[in-house]
Design a protein around this motif. Structure first.
Motif, PDB file in Angstrom:
ATOM      1  N   ASP A  90     -10.694   2.130  -4.129  1.00 53.28           N
ATOM      2  CA  ASP A  90     -10.556   1.490  -5.444  1.00 53.28           C
ATOM      3  C   ASP A  90      -9.464   2.123  -6.293  1.00 53.28           C
ATOM      4  O   ASP A  90      -8.754   1.419  -7.023  1.00 53.28           O
ATOM      5  CB  ASP A  90     -11.889   1.552  -6.196  1.00 53.28           C
ATOM      6  CG  ASP A  90     -12.947   0.648  -5.574  1.00 53.28           C
ATOM      7  OD1 ASP A  90     -12.562  -0.252  -4.800  1.00 53.28           O
ATOM      8  OD2 ASP A  90     -14.148   0.852  -5.846  1.00 53.28           O
ATOM      9  N   PRO A 127      -1.415  -7.187  -8.113  1.00 48.81           N
ATOM     10  CA  PRO A 127      -1.673  -5.971  -7.322  1.00 48.81           C
ATOM     11  C   PRO A 127      -0.364  -5.248  -7.015  1.00 48.81           C
ATOM     12  O   PRO A 127       0.528  -5.819  -6.391  1.00 48.81           O
ATOM     13  CB  PRO A 127      -2.332  -6.516  -6.052  1.00 48.81           C
ATOM     14  CG  PRO A 127      -1.852  -7.917  -5.936  1.00 48.81           C
ATOM     15  CD  PRO A 127      -1.612  -8.418  -7.330  1.00 48.81           C
ATOM     16  N   HIS A 186      -2.655  -9.183   0.199  1.00 47.94           N
ATOM     17  CA  HIS A 186      -3.510  -8.742  -0.904  1.00 47.94           C
ATOM     18  C   HIS A 186      -4.968  -8.636  -0.452  1.00 47.94           C
ATOM     19  O   HIS A 186      -5.662  -7.650  -0.764  1.00 47.94           O
ATOM     20  CB  HIS A 186      -3.380  -9.725  -2.074  1.00 47.94           C
ATOM     21  CG  HIS A 186      -4.203  -9.351  -3.256  1.00 47.94           C
ATOM     22  ND1 HIS A 186      -4.650 -10.281  -4.174  1.00 47.94           N
ATOM     23  CD2 HIS A 186      -4.704  -8.153  -3.666  1.00 47.94           C
ATOM     24  CE1 HIS A 186      -5.365  -9.655  -5.099  1.00 47.94           C
ATOM     25  NE2 HIS A 186      -5.409  -8.379  -4.823  1.00 47.94           N
ATOM     26  N   ASN A 223      -6.155   0.572  -5.635  1.00 50.60           N
ATOM     27  CA  ASN A 223      -5.987  -0.860  -5.917  1.00 50.60           C
ATOM     28  C   ASN A 223      -5.471  -1.036  -7.354  1.00 50.60           C
ATOM     29  O   ASN A 223      -6.154  -1.555  -8.235  1.00 50.60           O
ATOM     30  CB  ASN A 223      -7.305  -1.606  -5.727  1.00 50.60           C
ATOM     31  CG  ASN A 223      -7.535  -1.975  -4.279  1.00 50.60           C
ATOM     32  OD1 ASN A 223      -6.648  -2.499  -3.614  1.00 50.60           O
ATOM     33  ND2 ASN A 223      -8.721  -1.667  -3.765  1.00 50.60           N
ATOM     34  N   LEU A 256      -5.390  -5.499   1.950  1.00 51.00           N
ATOM     35  CA  LEU A 256      -5.272  -4.211   1.270  1.00 51.00           C
ATOM     36  C   LEU A 256      -6.365  -3.995   0.232  1.00 51.00           C
ATOM     37  O   LEU A 256      -6.777  -2.854  -0.008  1.00 51.00           O
ATOM     38  CB  LEU A 256      -3.893  -4.100   0.613  1.00 51.00           C
ATOM     39  CG  LEU A 256      -2.712  -3.990   1.581  1.00 51.00           C
ATOM     40  CD1 LEU A 256      -1.397  -3.907   0.828  1.00 51.00           C
ATOM     41  CD2 LEU A 256      -2.870  -2.779   2.497  1.00 51.00           C
ATOM     42  N   ARG A 257      -6.842  -5.056  -0.365  1.00 53.06           N
ATOM     43  CA  ARG A 257      -7.915  -4.917  -1.361  1.00 53.06           C
ATOM     44  C   ARG A 257      -9.175  -4.340  -0.716  1.00 53.06           C
ATOM     45  O   ARG A 257      -9.910  -3.564  -1.329  1.00 53.06           O
ATOM     46  CB  ARG A 257      -8.223  -6.273  -1.993  1.00 53.06           C
ATOM     47  CG  ARG A 257      -9.232  -6.203  -3.143  1.00 53.06           C
ATOM     48  CD  ARG A 257      -9.385  -7.550  -3.795  1.00 53.06           C
ATOM     49  NE  ARG A 257      -9.896  -8.542  -2.856  1.00 53.06           N
ATOM     50  CZ  ARG A 257      -9.995  -9.845  -3.134  1.00 53.06           C
ATOM     51  NH1 ARG A 257      -9.582 -10.313  -4.292  1.00 53.06           N
ATOM     52  NH2 ARG A 257     -10.466 -10.678  -2.230  1.00 53.06           N
ATOM     53  N   HIS A 258      -9.420  -4.711   0.544  1.00 53.46           N
ATOM     54  CA  HIS A 258     -10.605  -4.193   1.248  1.00 53.46           C
ATOM     55  C   HIS A 258     -10.319  -2.892   1.998  1.00 53.46           C
ATOM     56  O   HIS A 258     -11.238  -2.104   2.240  1.00 53.46           O
ATOM     57  CB  HIS A 258     -11.124  -5.245   2.237  1.00 53.46           C
ATOM     58  CG  HIS A 258     -11.731  -6.438   1.567  1.00 53.46           C
ATOM     59  ND1 HIS A 258     -10.982  -7.547   1.243  1.00 53.46           N
ATOM     60  CD2 HIS A 258     -13.001  -6.690   1.143  1.00 53.46           C
ATOM     61  CE1 HIS A 258     -11.775  -8.450   0.666  1.00 53.46           C
ATOM     62  NE2 HIS A 258     -12.998  -7.950   0.584  1.00 53.46           N
ATOM     63  N   THR A 261      -3.314  -2.393 -10.467  1.00 49.15           N
ATOM     64  CA  THR A 261      -2.870  -3.716 -10.921  1.00 49.15           C
ATOM     65  C   THR A 261      -2.280  -3.604 -12.315  1.00 49.15           C
ATOM     66  O   THR A 261      -2.511  -2.637 -13.034  1.00 49.15           O
ATOM     67  CB  THR A 261      -4.035  -4.720 -10.969  1.00 49.15           C
ATOM     68  OG1 THR A 261      -4.999  -4.298 -11.938  1.00 49.15           O
ATOM     69  CG2 THR A 261      -4.704  -4.887  -9.613  1.00 49.15           C
ATOM     70  N   LEU A 319      -7.959  -0.451   1.058  1.00 47.10           N
ATOM     71  CA  LEU A 319      -7.623   0.683   0.197  1.00 47.10           C
ATOM     72  C   LEU A 319      -8.819   1.089  -0.662  1.00 47.10           C
ATOM     73  O   LEU A 319      -9.616   0.233  -1.066  1.00 47.10           O
ATOM     74  CB  LEU A 319      -6.445   0.320  -0.710  1.00 47.10           C
ATOM     75  CG  LEU A 319      -5.093   0.064  -0.034  1.00 47.10           C
ATOM     76  CD1 LEU A 319      -4.074  -0.402  -1.059  1.00 47.10           C
ATOM     77  CD2 LEU A 319      -4.599   1.320   0.670  1.00 47.10           C
ATOM     78  N   PRO A 336       0.410  -4.168  -2.854  1.00 47.66           N
ATOM     79  CA  PRO A 336       0.840  -5.302  -2.024  1.00 47.66           C
ATOM     80  C   PRO A 336       2.200  -5.848  -2.443  1.00 47.66           C
ATOM     81  O   PRO A 336       3.029  -6.179  -1.581  1.00 47.66           O
ATOM     82  CB  PRO A 336      -0.277  -6.336  -2.241  1.00 47.66           C
ATOM     83  CG  PRO A 336      -1.469  -5.523  -2.572  1.00 47.66           C
ATOM     84  CD  PRO A 336      -0.949  -4.371  -3.383  1.00 47.66           C
TER      85      PRO A 336
END
Length: 345
Positions: free
Chosen positions: A74, A146, A65, A77, A68-70, A79, A72, A149
């Protein structure tokens, strides 16, 4: 004792819906006052389950997580939020899967079950298996899951690779903890909740066949992941959900097959109680806990398995059968050598 435990569980649910982690944990510990022997079983079963099932998710998912949060943009991302709607939909989906298992499973047609027995399973199974989520998920309300992920982890089996490394020893751990749970002095305080109804259906199955008092430690682990670390609970990971699904159709659905068929190995445990403690016949044959009529040899996945004793030396001899395996057994690739042995001195 059961009535007192369910009062404790209802108090835990009420505390969880208030959003109070502290009150929920404090209320849950009262279980060990009402059912003192459940402490030993909850710790043993919990450590085994965390090692064999939860460990992969706890290691992989937070790191995946974070990366991939950094990595991908926005807009990718994506959720969804755990809330009351998710709780209701999750429980309904679970019940639908259980109902489907009453008709057929990947093993084939399910043996007929009487209406009264089905209703008993639906009712008691909800208490024993689904109230876990009525404690866990309200404490996770507002947690964002998320999507990418979770999907990548489930699709490529990342968490399962870690968990499966430890799961190599799972049957041995499970067998001994399960058998200790059947010890007379301990049984009524914990594992009896899982055997409250004679025989079994998919409604009686949870993450991996246990009574609600046995799940205290894994419930606390799930709560800590969600409420304290902001991580998706392990019980909602793709790997654990797949194991839960297998537990429904493979372990706790009685297949419409002849008596003693390997497809009903665990279902027979629910009918006979003091046999078939493991995952499959060979280890129980080794430990002499198969039903008496098959205590000397058993056919399993294309092999005739025999228990051979020579003084203190005990062997399992696997002899490939020349015949086609019986319906419902899975043929395995035969080795080039002779018979295989599981050996103990």
């Amino acid at each position: 004792k059961q009535a007192l435990f369910w009062v404790v569980r209802l108090v835990c649910i009420a505390c969880a819906f208030t959003g109070s982690l502290q009150l929920t944990v404090m209320a849950s510990v009262v279980q060990f006052v009402v059912l003192p022997y459940s402490f030993f079983v909850a710790i043993g079963y919990g450590l085994e389950t965390i090692l064999a099932l939860y460990s992969g998710h706890a290691v992989v998912f937070p790191l995946l997580h974070l990366v991939l949060r950094h990595a991908l943009p926005d807009q990718l991302n994506l959720t969804f939020t755990i809330g009351p709607c998710f709780l209701v939909c999750f429980l309904l989906a679970d019940q639908v899967l259980c109902a489907y298992c009453l008709i057929r499973t990947p093993k084939g047609k399910t043996a007929a079950v009487g209406t009264s027995r089905i209703m008993a399973s639906v009712t008691y199974g909800f208490l024993n298996c689904k109230t876990y989520y009525l404690v866990l998920l309200p404490l996770a309300f507002g947690l964002e899951v998320p999507v990418i992920p979770w999907a990548l982890d489930a699709s490529f089996g990342l968490s399962s690779r870690i968990s499966n490394y430890f799961a190599r020893y799972w049957e041995v751990l499970f067998y001994h903890i399960h058998r200790m749970g059947h010890v007379r002095q301990v049984y009524s305080d914990a594992h009896k909740f899982h055997h409250h109804l004679h025989d079994c259906t998919a409604f009686d199955a949870h993450i991996f066949g246990s009574g609600a008092p046995e799940e205290w430690l894994i419930l606390m682990a799930d709560i800590m992941l969600a409420a304290c670390l902001g991580c998706v609970p392990a019980s909602l990971s793709g790997h654990v959900l797949s194991v839960s699904w297998i537990n429904k159709w493979d372990f706790h659905s009685r297949n419409d097959k002849p008596a003693g068929h390997a497809d009903n190995f665990h279902a027979d445990h629910h009918a006979l109680h003091m046999v078939n403690f493991g995952f499959s016949p060979p280890f129980d044959l080794f430990m002499k806990t198969l039903p008496k009529q098959v205590s000397a040899a058993v056919e399993f996945k294309g092999f005739l398995v025999q228990r051979i004793e020579d003084g203190k030396d005990v062997r399992l001899q696997f002899t490939p059968t020349d015949e086609v395996p019986q319906d419902g057994t899975s043929p395995v690739r035969r080795g080039r050598g002779g018979n295989k042995l599981l050996h103990s001195d």
